[in-house]
Scaffold this active site. Structure first.
Site, PDB file in Angstrom:
ATOM      1  N   GLU A  46       0.849  -1.185   0.000  1.00  0.00           N
ATOM      2  CA  GLU A  46       0.000   0.000   0.000  1.00  0.00           C
ATOM      3  C   GLU A  46       0.883   1.233   0.000  1.00  0.00           C
ATOM      4  O   GLU A  46       1.669   1.452   0.915  1.00  0.00           O
ATOM      5  CB  GLU A  46      -0.878   0.035   1.250  1.00  0.00           C
ATOM      6  CG  GLU A  46      -2.184  -0.673   1.060  1.00  0.00           C
ATOM      7  CD  GLU A  46      -2.324  -1.804   2.026  1.00  0.00           C
ATOM      8  OE1 GLU A  46      -2.243  -1.556   3.230  1.00  0.00           O
ATOM      9  OE2 GLU A  46      -2.486  -2.948   1.572  1.00  0.00           O
ATOM     10  N   ASP A  57      -5.074   8.573  11.279  1.00  0.00           N
ATOM     11  CA  ASP A  57      -3.715   8.098  11.527  1.00  0.00           C
ATOM     12  C   ASP A  57      -3.126   8.598  12.828  1.00  0.00           C
ATOM     13  O   ASP A  57      -3.349   9.731  13.239  1.00  0.00           O
ATOM     14  CB  ASP A  57      -2.804   8.514  10.365  1.00  0.00           C
ATOM     15  CG  ASP A  57      -3.069   7.665   9.135  1.00  0.00           C
ATOM     16  OD1 ASP A  57      -2.901   6.442   9.242  1.00  0.00           O
ATOM     17  OD2 ASP A  57      -3.470   8.216   8.102  1.00  0.00           O
TER      18      ASP A  57
END
Ligand SMILES: Cc1ncc(COP(=O)(O)O)c(C=O)c1O
Lengths: 254, 393
Positions: A46, A57
């Site tokens: 990814e 995140d």
């Protein structure tokens, strides 16, 4: 749809997938990292398109994204870097990023460029399944791109089934209620969740992400799923040991 | 054309809920319950009672005689500065904490820029005996020190946001991350008319008490229940949304939205979103957004912490795009001068956010007989150091 992601998940169980932020540690490291990962035996990658405000995140990926943007990473730059990647990389490649940069590039233009490069799928955490179905599904299908959705321990069974029906490639199982970031072990709650989802007998393969950091968490996660994704722990390793030592990190996982 | 939210959470092209799946259960719980809870008579009774006895509503609508004379028009101030805690923010926090209680939540989180929303949240948490964590940008912690002290005294934990520009946008990111990490027991009290649907509509409805009262009070004072112009400053847009709400469909009323130009729109240090922004997604909402060509969110600048935000609420994006609203931007210097002018002419020290709205009569003449209502969103106690430094007082 049938692309490299589908093929990989048919041929192999316990897929090891690695996330990294494009343009970090250095702007021009992107393709080198991809090649090192492939030659280390990683099954899927990814590629993170950095965003200024990555809501889902934790500090490690936030920090790598900020530095990548400082280094000069842009959507166009990433596409340029990846232009020739399919000359010698044949494992599935996925771009993971937030929706606003794709919206500004133009969703169709973005997908078209991905298809031309040989990207197999996209993970867009802030593009909900309803908006995708109403406005973008046709575009993704035209360009043969798998759009990969997330589920979490709080996702209801009805919604998991809806996501299963809309998903291509795999379902991204977020391991616990948290933003990204490495954990050293998984508790009972996670294992129960892995079991519960496995028992639903979904159509789409499942890959676990968030909190995978070492052989132990990788093995626990893949007991009942088709693979696992490591992000923050890999980025920390890159920060401390550099691109040269990628093989050591992968070797310690399996 | 409608200026209200539609079934899907949109104002025209703006709004929606662009949220990661981790937030879906929380936002969906709110979406399916908020109207029902808000329309429940027992909820309304509790809300109205607290606004009256605890907050001190209705706030006065004050005719500013000396200022009106100076600018040759009829200026009224809606005195949200006289609310308990010193700004309009508490209208929303009272509403949301009652709602959080109905949903069985135990822990409250909030973001804050100027600290007014943080204080208003910490206050209602003290009142209800709930745990409170407030995220605040490191820069704002320094420039709004009195509010940080108030939040601490009220028992809230103030956590610095250390990423990005270390202001309101980043505090909001941190609050959203906290919510992702604590999905079961926590309610996120967003402080402005921003965020994923249903937040903009929910916050707007709680703030709509402002225009509801303006209507009644104008009828008493002017014999008509609408002004010619209603003016408010816009950070995310909650005091503005509340001031406009009951006039949105009344085309006799001109809506004026005031943004922070910072050091000037073209200076590179500004927060004038309508002038500098394009359609994009911030904090789960499609709206006008200051961003680079590449879709990275730009770091805004304003002397006022509460207007230092790179987006606007989706209702305001729609008011701008549909030309229903007149958008004006005011620089740091003009706002500071207008704040001092109000202090000297009327004996009211306004928040620097509010001072932006006060600069409008200098920039844009009004007619002699026109009735202009300016929302005086907050008082300036928290800003004394900034005023004193700016004017060498
Ligand atoms: C007194 C005052 N006015 C206005 C604002 C701006 O917020 P909003 O646009 O949501 O009203 C703030 C925010 O902190 C404030 O404290």
């Amino acid at each position: 749809m049938n692309n490299r992601i589908h093929a990989k998940l048919r041929e192999q169980k316990k897929v090891l997938s690695i996330y990294f932020t494009a343009g970090y540690p250095k702007l021009e490291d992107t393709t080198r990292i991809i090649r090192e990962l492939q030659s280390s035996g990683v099954d899927m990658i990814e590629i993170g398109l950095p965003f200024s405000d990555p809501l889902a995140d934790g500090p490690t990926i936030q920090d790598s994204s900020t530095k990548a943007l400082h280094n000069g990473m842009t959507t166009e730059k990433l596409f340029e870097q990846l232009e020739d990647i399919r000359e010698d990389v044949d494992i599935p490649l996925i771009i993971m990023g937030y929706f606003n940069p794709m919206l500004q590039y133009g969703v169709e233009a973005f997908c078209k460029r991905c298809a031309a490069i040989g990207i197999d799928g996209l993970i867009i955490p802030d593009l909900p399944v309803e908006v995708y179905e109403a406005s973008y599904k046709d575009i993704f299908e035209t360009y043969g791109l798998a759009n990969i959705f997330l589920i979490t321990p709080q996702t209801s069974e009805a919604r998991v089934r809806k996501i299963d029906a809309t998903s291509e490639g795999f379902i991204y199982m977020v391991s616990s209620a948290s933003v990204t970031g490495a954990k050293s072990t998984f508790g009972n709650a996670q294992e129960e969740y892995f079991d519960r989802i496995a028992a639903l007998n979904l159509e789409t393969p499942r890959i676990v992400g968030f909190g995978i950091s070492n052989a132990e968490t990788f093995n626990t996660a893949t007991k009942k799923a088709d693979g696992a994704i490591i992000g923050s722990a890999f980025i920390k390793h890159l920060t401390h040991h550099g691109v040269e030592k990628i093989k050591d990190f992968i070797a310690a996982i399996r | 054309m409608s200026y209200h939210v539609d079934q899907n959470g949109y104002y025209g092209n703006f709004g929606g809920a662009f949220i990661p799946e981790m937030l879906y259960p929380n936002v969906e719980e709110l979406r399916t319950n908020y109207l029902q809870i808000m329309n429940d008579p027992s909820f309304k009774k509790d809300f109205d009672q607290l606004l009256k006895d605890y907050v001190g509503r209705p706030t006065p609508l004050y005719f500013a005689k000396r200022l009106s004379e100076k600018y040759g028009t009829r200026i009224y101030f809606k005195r949200e500065d006289l609310n308990h805690t010193g700004a309009h923010k508490v209208n929303n926090t009272i509403g949301q904490i009652l709602l959080a209680r109905k949903l069985g939540k135990k822990r409250i989180i909030a973001e804050t820029g100027a600290g007014q929303h943080g204080v208003a949240t910490a206050t209602v948490c003290a009142l209800m005996g709930m745990q409170c964590v407030v995220y605040m940008g490191e820069i704002d912690i320094a420039r709004q020190a009195p509010n940080v002290a108030r939040m601490k005294m009220l028992g809230a934990e103030v956590r610095p946001a250390l990423s990005g520009s270390r202001t309101l946008k980043d505090a909001t990111n941190e609050a959203i991350r906290d919510w992702i990490n604590n999905p079961l027991d926590t309610h996120y009290i967003i402080g402005s008319a921003i965020g994923p649907h249903p937040y903009p509509d929910m916050v707007t409805r709680f703030q709509s008490v402002i225009s509801e009262e303006i209507r009644k009070q104008l009828l008493e004072k002017e014999g008509r229940d609408y002004p010619d112009h209603v003016v408010a400053c816009i950070g995310g847009g909650s005091n503005a949304a509340g001031s406009y709400y009951h006039f949105l469909d009344d085309t006799r009323v001109n809506i004026i939205a005031v943004e922070a130009a910072g050091k000037g729109i073209d200076s590179g240090e500004s927060a004038a979103t309508s002038a500098l922004g394009r359609e994009g997604i911030i904090h789960g909402c499609k709206t006008l957004l200051m961003q680079t060509d590449d879709g990275q969110i730009t770091e805004p600048y304003s002397i006022s912490a509460g207007l230092d935000y790179p987006g606007v609420g989706p209702m305001h994006a729609h008011l701008y795009a549909s030309k229903r609203g007149e958008f004006i931007s005011v620089t740091d210097d003009d706002a500071m001068n207008a704040g001092l002018e109000l202090t000297r002419l009327e004996g009211i020290i306004p928040a620097i956010e509010t001072a932006h709205a006060l600069a409008v009569p200098q920039q844009r003449p009004f007619k002699k007989d026109e009735v202009v209502v300016i929302n005086l969103s907050g008082r300036g106690d928290k800003d004394l150091n900034t005023y004193i430094d700016h004017f060498n007082l």
